[in-house]
Design a protein around this motif. Structure first.
Motif, PDB file in Angstrom:
ATOM      1  N   SER A  92     -11.948 -71.285 -29.445  1.00 61.66           N
ATOM      2  CA  SER A  92     -13.142 -70.710 -30.076  1.00 61.66           C
ATOM      3  C   SER A  92     -13.338 -69.289 -29.565  1.00 61.66           C
ATOM      4  CB  SER A  92     -14.379 -71.555 -29.748  1.00 61.66           C
ATOM      5  OG  SER A  92     -14.240 -72.851 -30.285  1.00 61.66           O
ATOM      6  N   TRP A  93     -13.484 -68.368 -30.492  1.00 62.57           N
ATOM      7  CA  TRP A  93     -13.697 -66.971 -30.135  1.00 62.57           C
ATOM      8  C   TRP A  93     -15.154 -66.596 -30.339  1.00 62.57           C
ATOM      9  CZ3 TRP A  93      -9.806 -64.299 -27.879  1.00 62.57           C
ATOM     10  CH2 TRP A  93      -8.504 -64.783 -28.040  1.00 62.57           C
ATOM     11  N   THR A  94     -15.705 -65.846 -29.400  1.00 64.85           N
ATOM     12  CA  THR A  94     -17.076 -65.362 -29.475  1.00 64.85           C
ATOM     13  C   THR A  94     -17.073 -63.877 -29.787  1.00 64.85           C
ATOM     14  OG1 THR A  94     -17.782 -66.978 -27.816  1.00 64.85           O
ATOM     15  CG2 THR A  94     -19.243 -65.098 -28.215  1.00 64.85           C
ATOM     16  N   THR A  95     -17.891 -63.458 -30.739  1.00 63.72           N
ATOM     17  CA  THR A  95     -17.998 -62.040 -31.075  1.00 63.72           C
ATOM     18  C   THR A  95     -18.851 -61.329 -30.032  1.00 63.72           C
ATOM     19  OG1 THR A  95     -17.784 -62.509 -33.441  1.00 63.72           O
ATOM     20  CG2 THR A  95     -18.731 -60.378 -32.819  1.00 63.72           C
ATOM     21  N   VAL A  96     -18.339 -60.242 -29.492  1.00 63.95           N
ATOM     22  CA  VAL A  96     -19.022 -59.488 -28.440  1.00 63.95           C
ATOM     23  C   VAL A  96     -19.103 -58.020 -28.841  1.00 63.95           C
ATOM     24  CG1 VAL A  96     -18.316 -61.057 -26.597  1.00 63.95           C
ATOM     25  CG2 VAL A  96     -16.837 -59.133 -27.207  1.00 63.95           C
ATOM     26  N   TYR A 114     -13.841 -62.670 -27.881  1.00 61.94           N
ATOM     27  CA  TYR A 114     -13.602 -63.076 -26.486  1.00 61.94           C
ATOM     28  C   TYR A 114     -13.513 -64.586 -26.396  1.00 61.94           C
ATOM     29  CZ  TYR A 114     -14.319 -64.023 -21.540  1.00 61.94           C
ATOM     30  OH  TYR A 114     -14.178 -64.479 -20.260  1.00 61.94           O
ATOM     31  N   ASN A 115     -12.567 -65.055 -25.569  1.00 59.85           N
ATOM     32  CA  ASN A 115     -12.458 -66.479 -25.266  1.00 59.85           C
ATOM     33  C   ASN A 115     -12.443 -66.674 -23.767  1.00 59.85           C
ATOM     34  OD1 ASN A 115     -10.260 -68.842 -24.589  1.00 59.85           O
ATOM     35  ND2 ASN A 115     -11.718 -69.440 -26.177  1.00 59.85           N
ATOM     36  N   ASP A 116     -13.245 -67.609 -23.285  1.00 61.18           N
ATOM     37  CA  ASP A 116     -13.402 -67.807 -21.851  1.00 61.18           C
ATOM     38  C   ASP A 116     -12.168 -68.428 -21.210  1.00 61.18           C
ATOM     39  OD1 ASP A 116     -15.223 -67.756 -19.489  1.00 61.18           O
ATOM     40  OD2 ASP A 116     -14.940 -69.929 -19.571  1.00 61.18           O
ATOM     41  N   ASP A 117     -11.536 -69.390 -21.873  1.00 59.34           N
ATOM     42  CA  ASP A 117     -10.349 -70.026 -21.296  1.00 59.34           C
ATOM     43  C   ASP A 117      -9.218 -69.021 -21.108  1.00 59.34           C
ATOM     44  OD1 ASP A 117     -11.374 -72.624 -21.070  1.00 59.34           O
ATOM     45  OD2 ASP A 117     -10.939 -73.063 -23.168  1.00 59.34           O
ATOM     46  N   LEU A 118      -9.010 -68.199 -22.119  1.00 59.28           N
ATOM     47  CA  LEU A 118      -7.959 -67.190 -22.028  1.00 59.28           C
ATOM     48  C   LEU A 118      -8.406 -65.972 -21.229  1.00 59.28           C
ATOM     49  CD1 LEU A 118      -6.717 -67.244 -25.746  1.00 59.28           C
ATOM     50  CD2 LEU A 118      -5.665 -68.373 -23.785  1.00 59.28           C
ATOM     51  N   PRO A 124     -10.088 -59.008 -34.074  1.00 62.66           N
ATOM     52  CA  PRO A 124     -10.151 -60.204 -34.936  1.00 62.66           C
ATOM     53  C   PRO A 124      -8.788 -60.657 -35.444  1.00 62.66           C
ATOM     54  CG  PRO A 124     -11.945 -58.714 -35.476  1.00 62.66           C
ATOM     55  CD  PRO A 124     -11.065 -57.973 -34.505  1.00 62.66           C
ATOM     56  N   ALA A 125      -7.889 -59.702 -35.752  1.00 63.27           N
ATOM     57  CA  ALA A 125      -6.568 -60.080 -36.251  1.00 63.27           C
ATOM     58  C   ALA A 125      -5.773 -60.828 -35.184  1.00 63.27           C
ATOM     59  CB  ALA A 125      -5.801 -58.847 -36.714  1.00 63.27           C
ATOM     60  N   CYS A 126      -5.867 -60.388 -33.934  1.00 65.19           N
ATOM     61  CA  CYS A 126      -5.154 -61.070 -32.844  1.00 65.19           C
ATOM     62  C   CYS A 126      -5.765 -62.447 -32.585  1.00 65.19           C
ATOM     63  CB  CYS A 126      -5.198 -60.227 -31.583  1.00 65.19           C
ATOM     64  SG  CYS A 126      -4.048 -58.823 -31.587  1.00 65.19           S
ATOM     65  N   ALA A 127      -7.094 -62.532 -32.655  1.00 66.88           N
ATOM     66  CA  ALA A 127      -7.753 -63.823 -32.436  1.00 66.88           C
ATOM     67  C   ALA A 127      -7.320 -64.835 -33.487  1.00 66.88           C
ATOM     68  CB  ALA A 127      -9.273 -63.645 -32.462  1.00 66.88           C
ATOM     69  N   ARG A 128      -7.281 -64.407 -34.731  1.00 69.97           N
ATOM     70  CA  ARG A 128      -6.865 -65.331 -35.785  1.00 69.97           C
ATOM     71  C   ARG A 128      -5.394 -65.713 -35.636  1.00 69.97           C
ATOM     72  NH1 ARG A 128      -7.053 -64.049 -42.241  1.00 69.97           N
ATOM     73  NH2 ARG A 128      -5.233 -62.790 -41.725  1.00 69.97           N
ATOM     74  N   LYS A 129      -4.555 -64.750 -35.271  1.00 73.28           N
ATOM     75  CA  LYS A 129      -3.131 -65.035 -35.144  1.00 73.28           C
ATOM     76  C   LYS A 129      -2.865 -65.995 -33.985  1.00 73.28           C
ATOM     77  CE  LYS A 129       0.844 -64.178 -37.034  1.00 73.28           C
ATOM     78  NZ  LYS A 129       1.090 -64.537 -38.439  1.00 73.28           N
ATOM     79  N   TYR A 130      -3.656 -65.894 -32.910  1.00 77.57           N
ATOM     80  CA  TYR A 130      -3.454 -66.817 -31.790  1.00 77.57           C
ATOM     81  C   TYR A 130      -3.682 -68.258 -32.232  1.00 77.57           C
ATOM     82  CZ  TYR A 130      -3.651 -69.070 -27.281  1.00 77.57           C
ATOM     83  OH  TYR A 130      -3.398 -69.913 -26.216  1.00 77.57           O
ATOM     84  N   ASN A 131      -4.662 -68.471 -33.080  1.00 78.54           N
ATOM     85  CA  ASN A 131      -4.982 -69.836 -33.531  1.00 78.54           C
ATOM     86  C   ASN A 131      -4.075 -70.315 -34.661  1.00 78.54           C
ATOM     87  OD1 ASN A 131      -6.990 -70.252 -31.684  1.00 78.54           O
ATOM     88  ND2 ASN A 131      -8.676 -69.744 -33.065  1.00 78.54           N
TER      89      ASN A 131
END
Length: 276
Positions: A92-96, A114-118, A124-131
């Protein structure tokens, strides 16, 4: 966020820190935020241009398209490397609110996810690609294998050698020691008239931050400018930064310049503030 602009020739260019060197004083008739997700075809992954402005022949300038492809290549390499070390999937990504550059692809002022675990701030493009399940590794780890970042500088392993069999042996021993001790590695390889410089922090389990990459690019550009103005320098100074952000190389420097350049790179590599 990163920006893009349209010229009267129906070509879109990146602006700001990614500004295309072909632009010069060319007139910009339309400016947009570079929204990579909105411009990327969801099925084919190809990058287009805004459809509500310009003519039917509008497209990216070739240089800027190459810059975007470099961002995508860095994104892919970083995600693959990270998924080899962490078990987290479909996070889950949080918008900051952030003006930082993306930690993965390097896109300017775009690290809004931002993701706390990672513990990563990315675009946004990198966040979507990670998932995306399209990027996966064969044997995902069951625990987080990432190495902690040191609190103080880490002295790099350095190796200066001439090309040849003996030099190759010295280099391999130095590389192996850097990997075993988790330290950066800096190498100067003297050929005949010229020398190559390599700097690698892969053995630390980290990669260079976007800020560090910009510092390295500035150092490499400085070497290229020196070579261009030195009549004794007859070779082209080539530079390379690996998409994964762990390895950089500067080729065909004069030996004295190579040693100074290696010292500058070593100072960047030694500081964990420049790792991520």
């Amino acid at each position: 966020m990163a920006e893009m602009g349209l010229t009267p020739t129906d070509r879109w260019h990146l602006l700001g820190r990614h500004a295309c060197h072909h632009l010069g004083s060319t007139e910009i008739i339309e400016t947009r935020t570079f929204d990579e997700l909105a411009l990327t075809h969801p099925e084919w992954g190809t990058l287009g241009v805004p459809g509500d402005v310009s003519g039917p022949d509008a497209k990216w300038c070739s240089h800027c398209k190459d810059t975007i492809e470099q961002m995508r290549s860095r994104r892919y390499d970083v995600i693959v490397s990270l998924k080899r070390q962490v078990p987290y999937r479909d996070v889950s990504w949080t918008t900051v609110d952030s003006n930082d550059d993306c930690a993965w692809c390097g896109k300017a002022s775009s690290a809004t996810q931002y993701n706390d675990d990672l513990d990563e701030r990315v675009c946004p493009a990198c966040a979507r690609k990670y998932n995306s399940p399209s990027i996966e590794v064969r044997t995902p780890p069951e625990t987080d294998r990432r190495q902690e970042t040191p609190n103080s500088e880490v002295d790099p392993i350095r190796c200066t050698h001439s090309s040849g069999e003996a030099g190759s042996s010295d280099r391999e021993q130095a590389r192996q020691r850097a990997a075993e001790e988790g330290r950066p590695y800096v190498e100067v390889k003297v050929k005949q008239k010229y020398a190559d410089v390599v700097c690698d922090i892969g053995g630390t389990g980290h990669r260079f931050t976007p800020t560090a990459v910009r510092e390295i690019e500035a150092l490499q550009a400085e070497q290229q400018e020196k070579a261009d103005t030195d009549q004794d320098h007859k070779s082209h100074v080539g530079t390379d930064i690996h998409p994964a952000g762990t390895h950089v190389q500067t080729r065909s420097l004069l030996p004295d310049e190579a040693k100074r350049h290696a010292a500058d790179l070593a100072a960047i590599a030694a500081d964990p503030e420049n790792w991520q």
